[in-house]
Design an enzyme around this catalytic site. Structure first.
Site, short mmCIF file in Angstrom:
data_model
loop_
_atom_site.label_atom_id
_atom_site.label_comp_id
_atom_site.label_asym_id
_atom_site.label_seq_id
_atom_site.Cartn_x
_atom_site.Cartn_y
_atom_site.Cartn_z
N MET A 1 0.83 -1.19 0.00
CA MET A 1 0.00 0.00 0.00
C MET A 1 0.88 1.25 0.00
O MET A 1 1.99 1.24 0.48
CB MET A 1 -0.89 0.03 1.24
CG MET A 1 -1.91 -1.05 1.32
SD MET A 1 -3.33 -0.68 0.33
CE MET A 1 -4.12 -2.25 0.37
N CYS A 2 0.30 2.30 -0.47
CA CYS A 2 0.99 3.59 -0.55
C CYS A 2 1.09 4.22 0.84
O CYS A 2 0.49 3.75 1.79
CB CYS A 2 0.21 4.52 -1.47
SG CYS A 2 -0.05 3.82 -3.10
N GLU A 3 1.84 5.32 0.92
CA GLU A 3 1.93 6.08 2.16
C GLU A 3 1.61 7.55 1.88
O GLU A 3 1.88 8.05 0.79
CB GLU A 3 3.32 5.96 2.79
CG GLU A 3 3.58 4.60 3.38
CD GLU A 3 4.82 4.56 4.25
OE1 GLU A 3 5.26 5.62 4.75
OE2 GLU A 3 5.36 3.46 4.43
#
Length: 196
Positions: A1-3
Site C-alpha cells: 500500500m501507498c503512504e
C-alpha cells in the site's frame, strides 16, 4: 500500500526534514518504489512535482528537501502500485481545478467496488490514468462541483464541505480501504479508514 504525508500550518513552513524521512520509505526503507509526488499550495494554486520512480533515488526529491518552498499546506504521496502501471498519469497526488482553485487528492488503499460508482457518474471530471485512487478523486469532485459552482469565487461553507466529504468517505469505506488526503486550497481533509 501507498503512504501519505500532509502538513497544514498557520504560516508558510518548509517540510524538508519530514520529506527526507518520508522519501526514504519510497524505496530505501520501504517497498514504495513506484512513484512519488508532493504538492505545495501557494494561495489558490499548487506547485505539483511528481515522478513515476522511487523517491529515495530521486535527485528532484533531494533538491526539494533542501530547497522546497515554504507553504501553509503540503500533500505528499509515495506509491506502491496495486492498480495501473508505473507512469506519470498514475502518480499521486492528483490535481484538478474546481471553483477557481487547485484541488489535490492522495489515496492509500484499494477500492474494489469503485467500478459500479464510476458507471453511474456522468460528471465533468474524468481520470487521466487507470488507478482507483484517481477515479475516486474524480467522483468526489463531481459531487462537490455544484456546491463550488454556486459559491462563485469564495469557498463554500466549511460545514457543507465537511458534510459532503464525510458522506463520501463513508461510501468509500464500503468499497475497500479508503485512507485519503484531500485539499481544496482552503482546507485539508484527512480521512483515516484503516491502518495498513
Amino acid at each position: 500500500m501507498c503512504e501519505l504525508f500532509a502538513m497544514s500550518s498557520r504560516r508558510p513552513t518548509t517540510v524538508g526534514f519530514s520529506l527526507e524521512v518520508f522519501a526514504r520509505h519510497g524505496g530505501a526503507e520501504g517497498p514504495h518504489r513506484d512513484g512519488w509526488g508532493v504538492g505545495y499550495y501557494w494561495g489558490r494554486d499548487v506547485l505539483l512535482l511528481r515522478e513515476p520512480a522511487a523517491a529515495s533515488e530521486s535527485e528532484l526529491v533531494q533538491h526539494i528537501e533542501q530547497h522546497g518552498p515554504p507553504s501553509e499546506l503540503v500533500i505528499s504521496h509515495i506509491r506502491l502500485a496495486t492498480r495501473g502501471m508505473c507512469a506519470l498519469q498514475n502518480t499521486q497526488p492528483f490535481m484538478r481545478e474546481l471553483g477557481g482553485r487547485s484541488h489535490l487528492f492522495a489515496h492509500n488503499g484499494e477500492l474494489d467496488g469503485l467500478a459500479g460508482l464510476q458507471e453511474e457518474d456522468s460528471g465533468h471530471f474524468r481520470p487521466i490514468g487507470d488507478t482507483d485512487s484517481e477515479a475516486a478523486f474524480c467522483l468526489l469532485l463531481n459531487e462537490l462541483a455544484p456546491l463550488w459552482q454556486a459559491a462563485n469565487d469564495d469557498p463554500p461553507s466549511i460545514e457543507r464541505r465537511f458534510d459532503m466529504v464525510a458522506d463520501y468517505a463513508a461510501r468509500l469505506r464500503a468499497l475497500g480501504i479508503a485512507n485519503f488526503l484531500y485539499a481544496d486550497g482552503d482546507t485539508l481533509f484527512v480521512h483515516a479508514d484503516h491502518r495498513v
